[in-house]
Design a protein around this motif. Sequence first.
Motif, PDB file in Angstrom:
ATOM      1  N   GLY A  80     -89.858 -46.273 -23.980  1.00 56.40           N
ATOM      2  CA  GLY A  80     -90.586 -45.625 -25.062  1.00 56.40           C
ATOM      3  C   GLY A  80     -90.251 -44.156 -25.073  1.00 56.40           C
ATOM      4  N   SER A  81     -91.274 -43.310 -25.153  1.00 53.42           N
ATOM      5  CA  SER A  81     -90.991 -41.893 -24.934  1.00 53.42           C
ATOM      6  C   SER A  81     -91.644 -41.474 -23.622  1.00 53.42           C
ATOM      7  CB  SER A  81     -91.437 -41.056 -26.133  1.00 53.42           C
ATOM      8  OG  SER A  81     -92.509 -41.675 -26.805  1.00 53.42           O
ATOM      9  N   GLY A  82     -91.618 -42.369 -22.668  1.00 55.92           N
ATOM     10  CA  GLY A  82     -92.082 -42.039 -21.328  1.00 55.92           C
ATOM     11  C   GLY A  82     -93.573 -42.231 -21.127  1.00 55.92           C
ATOM     12  N   GLU A  83     -94.197 -43.119 -21.912  1.00 56.55           N
ATOM     13  CA  GLU A  83     -95.624 -43.347 -21.728  1.00 56.55           C
ATOM     14  C   GLU A  83     -95.894 -44.061 -20.406  1.00 56.55           C
ATOM     15  OE1 GLU A  83     -93.892 -44.253 -24.349  1.00 56.55           O
ATOM     16  OE2 GLU A  83     -94.950 -43.858 -26.239  1.00 56.55           O
TER      17      GLU A  83
ATOM     18  N   LEU B 129     -81.223 -30.935 -22.186  1.00 53.23           N
ATOM     19  CA  LEU B 129     -82.444 -31.646 -21.854  1.00 53.23           C
ATOM     20  C   LEU B 129     -83.512 -31.341 -22.888  1.00 53.23           C
ATOM     21  CD1 LEU B 129     -83.330 -33.478 -19.624  1.00 53.23           C
ATOM     22  CD2 LEU B 129     -84.421 -31.532 -18.533  1.00 53.23           C
ATOM     23  N   LYS B 130     -83.540 -30.052 -23.269  1.00 53.48           N
ATOM     24  CA  LYS B 130     -84.540 -29.625 -24.237  1.00 53.48           C
ATOM     25  C   LYS B 130     -84.315 -30.355 -25.565  1.00 53.48           C
ATOM     26  CE  LYS B 130     -86.326 -25.267 -25.757  1.00 53.48           C
ATOM     27  NZ  LYS B 130     -85.883 -23.899 -25.956  1.00 53.48           N
ATOM     28  N   THR B 131     -83.060 -30.396 -25.939  1.00 50.68           N
ATOM     29  CA  THR B 131     -82.741 -31.091 -27.194  1.00 50.68           C
ATOM     30  C   THR B 131     -83.196 -32.534 -27.121  1.00 50.68           C
ATOM     31  OG1 THR B 131     -80.676 -29.960 -26.845  1.00 50.68           O
ATOM     32  CG2 THR B 131     -80.906 -31.239 -28.859  1.00 50.68           C
ATOM     33  N   LEU B 132     -82.858 -33.151 -25.981  1.00 48.96           N
ATOM     34  CA  LEU B 132     -83.205 -34.553 -25.837  1.00 48.96           C
ATOM     35  C   LEU B 132     -84.704 -34.737 -25.964  1.00 48.96           C
ATOM     36  CD1 LEU B 132     -80.870 -35.655 -22.933  1.00 48.96           C
ATOM     37  CD2 LEU B 132     -80.751 -36.334 -25.313  1.00 48.96           C
ATOM     38  N   LYS B 133     -85.432 -33.836 -25.309  1.00 51.37           N
ATOM     39  CA  LYS B 133     -86.881 -33.958 -25.326  1.00 51.37           C
ATOM     40  C   LYS B 133     -87.412 -33.809 -26.740  1.00 51.37           C
ATOM     41  CE  LYS B 133     -88.534 -32.815 -20.744  1.00 51.37           C
ATOM     42  NZ  LYS B 133     -88.568 -31.632 -19.901  1.00 51.37           N
ATOM     43  N   HIS B 134     -86.861 -32.813 -27.426  1.00 54.08           N
ATOM     44  CA  HIS B 134     -87.295 -32.598 -28.805  1.00 54.08           C
ATOM     45  C   HIS B 134     -87.046 -33.841 -29.629  1.00 54.08           C
ATOM     46  CE1 HIS B 134     -88.654 -28.528 -29.255  1.00 54.08           C
ATOM     47  NE2 HIS B 134     -87.780 -28.180 -28.345  1.00 54.08           N
ATOM     48  N   ALA B 135     -85.819 -34.347 -29.425  1.00 52.46           N
ATOM     49  CA  ALA B 135     -85.440 -35.517 -30.198  1.00 52.46           C
ATOM     50  C   ALA B 135     -86.371 -36.677 -29.869  1.00 52.46           C
ATOM     51  CB  ALA B 135     -83.998 -35.901 -29.888  1.00 52.46           C
ATOM     52  N   ALA B 136     -86.623 -36.857 -28.569  1.00 52.86           N
ATOM     53  CA  ALA B 136     -87.469 -37.968 -28.144  1.00 52.86           C
ATOM     54  C   ALA B 136     -88.860 -37.815 -28.738  1.00 52.86           C
ATOM     55  CB  ALA B 136     -87.533 -38.023 -26.623  1.00 52.86           C
ATOM     56  N   LEU B 137     -89.337 -36.589 -28.731  1.00 52.86           N
ATOM     57  CA  LEU B 137     -90.656 -36.318 -29.291  1.00 52.86           C
ATOM     58  C   LEU B 137     -90.674 -36.692 -30.770  1.00 52.86           C
ATOM     59  CD1 LEU B 137     -93.300 -34.997 -28.281  1.00 52.86           C
ATOM     60  CD2 LEU B 137     -92.562 -32.932 -29.473  1.00 52.86           C
ATOM     61  N   GLY B 138     -89.575 -36.294 -31.434  1.00 50.13           N
ATOM     62  CA  GLY B 138     -89.456 -36.605 -32.853  1.00 50.13           C
ATOM     63  C   GLY B 138     -89.559 -38.102 -33.090  1.00 50.13           C
ATOM     64  N   VAL B 139     -88.842 -38.863 -32.260  1.00 47.00           N
ATOM     65  CA  VAL B 139     -88.871 -40.305 -32.412  1.00 47.00           C
ATOM     66  C   VAL B 139     -90.278 -40.826 -32.197  1.00 47.00           C
ATOM     67  CG1 VAL B 139     -88.016 -42.480 -31.517  1.00 47.00           C
ATOM     68  CG2 VAL B 139     -86.479 -40.528 -31.703  1.00 47.00           C
ATOM     69  N   GLY B 140     -90.889 -40.329 -31.116  1.00 51.46           N
ATOM     70  CA  GLY B 140     -92.243 -40.774 -30.793  1.00 51.46           C
ATOM     71  C   GLY B 140     -93.173 -40.557 -31.961  1.00 51.46           C
ATOM     72  N   LEU B 141     -93.119 -39.362 -32.515  1.00 54.41           N
ATOM     73  CA  LEU B 141     -93.963 -39.035 -33.657  1.00 54.41           C
ATOM     74  C   LEU B 141     -93.686 -39.955 -34.824  1.00 54.41           C
ATOM     75  CD1 LEU B 141     -94.112 -35.155 -33.792  1.00 54.41           C
ATOM     76  CD2 LEU B 141     -95.993 -36.767 -33.470  1.00 54.41           C
ATOM     77  N   ALA B 142     -92.370 -40.101 -35.072  1.00 52.21           N
ATOM     78  CA  ALA B 142     -91.968 -40.896 -36.223  1.00 52.21           C
ATOM     79  C   ALA B 142     -92.480 -42.324 -36.064  1.00 52.21           C
ATOM     80  CB  ALA B 142     -90.450 -40.892 -36.349  1.00 52.21           C
ATOM     81  N   VAL B 143     -92.339 -42.872 -34.836  1.00 50.60           N
ATOM     82  CA  VAL B 143     -92.796 -44.229 -34.601  1.00 50.60           C
ATOM     83  C   VAL B 143     -94.303 -44.311 -34.824  1.00 50.60           C
ATOM     84  CG1 VAL B 143     -93.113 -46.001 -32.839  1.00 50.60           C
ATOM     85  CG2 VAL B 143     -90.913 -44.852 -33.052  1.00 50.60           C
ATOM     86  N   ALA B 144     -94.995 -43.309 -34.308  1.00 50.99           N
ATOM     87  CA  ALA B 144     -96.443 -43.295 -34.446  1.00 50.99           C
ATOM     88  C   ALA B 144     -96.837 -43.277 -35.925  1.00 50.99           C
ATOM     89  CB  ALA B 144     -97.021 -42.079 -33.729  1.00 50.99           C
ATOM     90  N   MET B 145     -96.098 -42.495 -36.693  1.00 48.15           N
ATOM     91  CA  MET B 145     -96.449 -42.359 -38.102  1.00 48.15           C
ATOM     92  C   MET B 145     -96.095 -43.609 -38.897  1.00 48.15           C
ATOM     93  SD  MET B 145     -95.724 -38.411 -39.085  1.00 48.15           S
ATOM     94  CE  MET B 145     -94.004 -38.640 -39.076  1.00 48.15           C
ATOM     95  N   SER B 146     -95.015 -44.287 -38.423  1.00 44.90           N
ATOM     96  CA  SER B 146     -94.564 -45.436 -39.195  1.00 44.90           C
ATOM     97  C   SER B 146     -95.656 -46.486 -39.296  1.00 44.90           C
ATOM     98  CB  SER B 146     -93.309 -46.037 -38.575  1.00 44.90           C
ATOM     99  OG  SER B 146     -93.641 -46.697 -37.374  1.00 44.90           O
ATOM    100  N   GLY B 147     -96.552 -46.480 -38.292  1.00 38.22           N
ATOM    101  CA  GLY B 147     -97.658 -47.419 -38.355  1.00 38.22           C
ATOM    102  C   GLY B 147     -98.567 -47.107 -39.531  1.00 38.22           C
ATOM    103  N   ALA B 148     -98.825 -45.828 -39.688  1.00 38.55           N
ATOM    104  CA  ALA B 148     -99.761 -45.402 -40.726  1.00 38.55           C
ATOM    105  C   ALA B 148     -99.144 -45.543 -42.119  1.00 38.55           C
ATOM    106  CB  ALA B 148    -100.182 -43.961 -40.474  1.00 38.55           C
ATOM    107  N   ALA B 149     -98.084 -44.744 -42.358  1.00 37.39           N
ATOM    108  CA  ALA B 149     -97.426 -44.829 -43.653  1.00 37.39           C
ATOM    109  C   ALA B 149     -96.388 -45.919 -43.556  1.00 37.39           C
ATOM    110  CB  ALA B 149     -96.765 -43.492 -43.990  1.00 37.39           C
ATOM    111  N   GLN B 150     -96.615 -47.048 -44.208  1.00 41.70           N
ATOM    112  CA  GLN B 150     -95.719 -48.182 -44.024  1.00 41.70           C
ATOM    113  C   GLN B 150     -94.407 -48.019 -44.770  1.00 41.70           C
ATOM    114  OE1 GLN B 150     -95.405 -50.811 -46.841  1.00 41.70           O
ATOM    115  NE2 GLN B 150     -97.541 -51.423 -47.053  1.00 41.70           N
ATOM    116  N   ALA B 151     -94.178 -46.834 -45.314  1.00 45.52           N
ATOM    117  CA  ALA B 151     -92.975 -46.612 -46.088  1.00 45.52           C
ATOM    118  C   ALA B 151     -91.729 -46.733 -45.222  1.00 45.52           C
ATOM    119  CB  ALA B 151     -93.022 -45.235 -46.733  1.00 45.52           C
ATOM    120  N   GLU B 152     -91.778 -46.203 -43.992  1.00 41.54           N
ATOM    121  CA  GLU B 152     -90.557 -46.141 -43.210  1.00 41.54           C
ATOM    122  C   GLU B 152     -90.206 -47.488 -42.584  1.00 41.54           C
ATOM    123  OE1 GLU B 152     -88.700 -42.792 -40.379  1.00 41.54           O
ATOM    124  OE2 GLU B 152     -90.252 -44.016 -39.477  1.00 41.54           O
TER     125      GLU B 152
END
Lengths: 307, 299, 527
Positions: free
Chosen positions: A167-170, C3-26
Amino acid sequence: MLSYALRRVVTAIPTLFVIITIAFFMMRLAPGGPFDSDRALPPEIERNIQAAYDLDKPLVEQYLIYLGRILKGDFGPSLKIRDFSVGELIASGAPASMELGFSAIVLALIIGVSFGTLAALRQNSATDFSVMSVSMIGIAVPNFVMAPLLSLVIGVYLDLLPTSGWGSGELRYKILPVIALALPQIAYVARLTRGSMVEVLHSNFVRTARAKGLRERLVVVRHALKGAIMPVVSYLGPATAAVMTGSVVIETIFGVPGIGTYFVNAALNRDYPLVMGVIIIYAVLIMLLNLLVDLLYAVLDPKVRYS
Amino acid sequence: MIHATASGDGLARVEEFKGRSLWQDAWARLFRNKAAVVSMVVLGVIAVLAVFAPLLSPHPYDEIYWDRIQAPPDFANAHWFGTDGNGRDMFVRILYGARVSLAVGLLATTVSLLIGVTYGAVAGFLGGRIDNLMMRIVDVLYSLPFMFFVIMLMVVFGRNIFLIFVALGAVEWLTMARIVRGQTISVKRKEFIEAAHAGGVSNTKIIFRHVIPNVLGPVIVYMTLTIPQVILTESFLSFLGLGVQEPLTSWGVLIAEGAKVMEFASWMLFFPALFLAATLFAFNFIGDGLRDALDPKDR
Amino acid sequence: MLLKTLKHAALGVGLAVAMSGAAQAEKVLRIGNDGEPQSMDPHYISTVQTSRLSDDMIMGLLTYGQNGEPIAGAAESWTISDDGKTYTFKIRDHLWSDGTPVTAEDFVYAWRRILAPETGAEYASLLYIIKGAEEFNTGKADPDALAAEAIDDKTLRVELTAPAPYFLAQLTHQTAFPLPRHVVEKFDRDWTKPENIVVNGPYKLVSWTPKVEATLVKNDKFYDADNVAIDKVIYYSMEDRTAIQKRFRAGEIDVGRDIASEQIDWLRANMADSLRIVPYAGIYYYVFRSDKEPFTDARVRKALSMAINREVIADKVLRTGELPAYSFVPPGTGNYGEPAYADWKGAPYDQVVEEAKALLAEAGYGPDKPLSITLRYNDSENHKRIAVAVQSMWKQLGVNTELFNTDGKIHYADLKQGNFEVARAGWIADYNDAQNYLFLMESKSGPINYSKFNNEKFDGLMAEAEAVADLGQRAKILAEAEEVAMDGQPVAPIYYYVSKQLISPQVVGWVDNAPDRHPTRFLDLKQ
């Protein structure tokens, strides 16, 4: 003690140099090269690639180039995952390995020491036997059986945790790998604790403490455990280093982004710079942790003095 | 794959032996330890099964039964433990696997014993600079990841599993050397060694005649713990696909194959895993029993 | 920094995944890819697991259609000269993802880069069909020798060494991709980092965490973006087949690019609606070192090949739908008719074994002089099981076979150097043409001709076929060549590959095809 620690750090440098040298030449003894694959390359193309990575130079020259790079802190490019340098791969994988490894060691310490103590207090009883049997499961069942079993039962059948992945490390992605990593360690720690605990419980100072009428719990916790923990502490140095550098089995089965698989896969892929990188990390970690253990010894045991 | 590199430290405190009576004592105490006795019986049975393997089953270990591929246990055809993915009898393969696994464990341990004991005794006995240098070498080797050695050995000696384990034993001796060195240093200070020195006995003779016999206790204990480790290492190599050459097999190979089909051909995992676990348990309990038995304070 | 980039990117994915649940558009497609990508740079790719990503990101002159067939990509049209050797492409009006137009020059630049000796690209030889490419790549000529020329921004002219009917199909391959020159020159090897990468295909890399996943998102500048349904693709890097299967069962991925084939019976019983087993353009074979005794004798090779019971291997050992192979070119291969089958195909096995025994006896081997050989394979459960089966089949001929497995690197290094007697090998076609199989037995092919087969008649026919522009005639000549090969048996074909995957019923638009190409742009998810 500080000067002792400093001296240890300084003497570690030639050791590291010897390790790099041994590993470098040993690895090159292995037949097959990084670019051998199911498609044999035309000789000209193979030459082009070798030249691109300096692999066409005499081995000693390659070794010197490598040493020069290492001195500048450059671990070189990975030959297999070509968009990343070895430094980047280790930087991205090491945190996961270290976190899981450290958690596993802590878990193993808590469970292992309690089990070992319990067994020692009831030496040769049914309790002793059953507690030790349970703790030894981790070294009687290979982890490549235990890990998929955990993932199947808890991930698929019971659907309590993800079967694998990161995941993202959860936290929920980390529970199964930590348990699987800790199991063999629990066995070793429990056994060491039991052994030394048995010894300490028969020693004079514990007898004296008991004779003085101290409560049993106090005797065990305050006095016996402190003595009995010493062998565990000296075991911890190398064990922590080994666990914190990851495990190929756990990482493959649970899809953990650690560096443990590199020890095996990079060697099998002949990804020379990556192999060297993880070996250096391992060596540094083990020397560091051994130093820590020795210092911890001095703290735990006033008889030990370093000058 | 983690190695209990320091498991000897706890037992390194076992005192040297003072004569036959101590051995007899230890022996008697070991036999009072039920877990150890049961373990010895289990190991004995497995060893006998392995030795007489070809007599115990109507099936050769490499015979393929095309119509019974991955078949569950079946008494009509005498496949008591079922068959594997190539239609070969699991029971007889497990017994042949026992031969390989046990042989590999004993072989590597013996090699590590020979090197480790000699090296440790020499270092401890000579002491001073030589000791320092020798132990530095051990430190260096300790800092190389064990897995790296194993894979390199696999790759270089890939053809012959026994050669690999001779080589593995040649890597495994480090802890043994440390234990023996520690013991030697403490033995060295005893009167009878000094007497031998005064009597003009050569160093080599002193090491082999006096020092080594006196450090044997902890060495035996450590040995019983090394064997299961080596067997486990072999199984790990099999998991990586680097095990013994077909059609020979080992418990590690069988378990690695079984682990892939655990959900629906459980016999392919269960039986070899049972044998392996029983053996590893047994060695470990015997090791613990021996340690308790050899500790004179523990009465 | 990375590493920072990766983390940012990973965070972005995490957020996006989280949001995809709410807005079913993606719409997010999750693919369990059976291997770690090597590189996002098309010039450093040699595995199919990696090309799946690069195919989603960069579009060649031609590109893979929904059925895996070549369709117009960066070129909207082309003309071919009468002799079949000169191709003129009209580049489509489309943009790189940073808004820069894609030009003919981007192709010339890319091809010069992959062919430059100092690039060290493993697959450069795939472009050797272009005039001057081989000379340039092997250091015998300078870049100008390459006969690929940008006539103007939108016109590209390419000259070939021979009228190769497979050239258009080859242009779908990553070796022929264009590169955004302005970006590559600016960032050099770092141009593929998520923050730098520029593409002309439907998707664009946004993060790559080694050993976890690489995430691509839809490129709005893609010329056909309106018809792209999936907003984001996640390629999980999964080396362990069992793990892919478990994640699929747990609903954590939509597509599993491989299965744990040991578990096929279970899959058929429990996941039949998701299991896709489809012929795949490739051949699994055993190769005989034909310049080494006793394999110099074609009778020995043929006898051994005949004794392999391919039906048993396919139906009992593998059980995953592979087809027994009696030809080297799989049926259905492009620009080819029916393959030339070995002459014992279809005969009852017992009779074939008797014939094989007779052949061996003719060659001088029998009960009093048994043949002893070593069979090599690289580590894998299936290679092992097939080798064990073949060992027992050869036993019927009185042949003693020693099995010898090593890790892949040693195996292939020894194959290349000829350190083997009989060895396992496999071939997956780079492009859909019979020549792409048969050239493996041509003496001029060098180390990849593992058997060192050196047959004048075969070589002659192959050379003849190369010069012929007429497809029908070419196919006839190639079939003749294959017949020579099947008679000489430098290789013993065993089975034709199949692709085995798990596709969730939620995935729409996945069309089974032999090249096993499934561009994400044609897929959709049921909501």
